[in-house]
Design an enzyme around this catalytic site. Structure first.
Site, PDB file in Angstrom:
ATOM      1  CG  HIS A  99     -18.918   1.260   3.986  1.00 36.92           C
ATOM      2  ND1 HIS A  99     -19.640   2.128   3.222  1.00 36.92           N
ATOM      3  CD2 HIS A  99     -18.477   0.288   3.136  1.00 36.92           C
ATOM      4  CE1 HIS A  99     -19.648   1.700   1.956  1.00 36.92           C
ATOM      5  NE2 HIS A  99     -18.961   0.589   1.885  1.00 36.92           N
ATOM      6  CB  CYS A 151     -19.296   8.488   1.609  1.00 42.12           C
ATOM      7  SG  CYS A 151     -19.939   7.799   3.091  1.00 42.12           S
TER       8      CYS A 151
END
Ligand code: CIR
Length: 256
Positions: A164, A251
């Site tokens: 990501h 996250c």
């Protein structure tokens, strides 16, 4: 403009997290330690002034503790994303109900667009969106269209190696950007003061600014010293079990 957050949403890990997606090659997480580290994370958020909403675990989805990926909470609206991997698609179900306690305007990314919010980095009224294996151009364009309705803007950054965007870059406010690997020379980030994370400490590029304090993963002394030198108070967090699943500090929560 420096943001202030007051709330965070986390999801308790489920025992199936040990079967979560990974490319890390660091072995299987220990579920007992997962739970301890998650609890420490919640306490650190509380220490930074958050009210933390803890959602119950969801055994249907091994990766569901990585709740950041399924929604984006902006100053104006919340956006439910559309994960780019089949095993995580259903994690977004139920998020509308959770978010409707806090947001009047809730938008959605729809297929064939995919987007995981680990690919979204907010800098004031602008978001950088990583085009990755999980986030496609359609998803990014939908997000930019949604943000435009609320006076916010977005732009895309193609990713080369990282999972990501925020695996390799973290905004620490005050124009300071923690960068690693492919982002060190990335032109999109020229306007920022870059704090470089050495390749051998790349996991620490996902450090988390919260209301002036920076949460830094434990075991990365060079990065920690650089962030400290930039003037930030630090909380060092052991998140080794989440690292085994390619998950970092950002996250594990939605912050708004
Ligand atoms: C996954 O591969 O989807 C999870 N094992 C890790 C997700 C990490 N999320 C993030 O970087 N925002």
């Amino acid at each position: 403009m420096v943001r202030t957050f007051t709330r965070a949403i986390v999801r308790k890990p489920c025992p199936e997290i040990v079967h979560g997606i990974t490319s890390a090659n660091l072995g299987k997480p220990d579920f007992g330690r997962v739970m301890e580290q998650h609890q420490d994370y919640v306490e650190a958020l509380e220490q930074c002034g958050f009210r933390v909403i803890v959602l119950i675990s969801d055994s249907r989805f091994p990766d569901s503790a990585f709740i950041e990926d399924v929604a984006l909470c902006t100053s104006a609206c919340a956006i439910i994303t559309n994960p780019g991997v089949v095993s995580r698609k259903g994690e977004k179900d139920g998020m509308r109900e959770v978010l409707s306690e806090f947001y009047q305007d809730i938008e959605e990314i729809r297929s064939p667009g995919t987007l995981e919010a680990g690919d979204v980095m907010m800098v004031d009224a602008h978001v950088y969106i990583g085009i990755s294996k999980r986030t496609n151009r359609d998803g990014a364009e939908q997000l930019i269209g949604i943000l435009d309705k609320y006076g916010l803007t977005g732009s895309t950054v193609p990713l080369k190696t990282v999972l990501h965007l925020k695996t390799g870059v973290s905004y620490l406010e005050q124009n300071n950007l923690l960068v690693c690997g492919e982002f060190i020379d990335c032109k999109d980030f020229d306007p920022f003061n870059r704090i470089e994370v050495p390749a051998y400490e790349s996991y620490a590029a996902n450090s988390l600014w919260i209301n002036g304090t920076v949460l830094v993963p434990k075991g990365f002394p060079v990065t920690l010293a650089k962030i400290e030198k930039a003037g930030y108070p630090i909380i060092e967090m052991d998140v080794s079990e989440f690292q085994k699943l390619d998950g970092g500090l950002s996250c594990l929560s939605l912050r708004f």
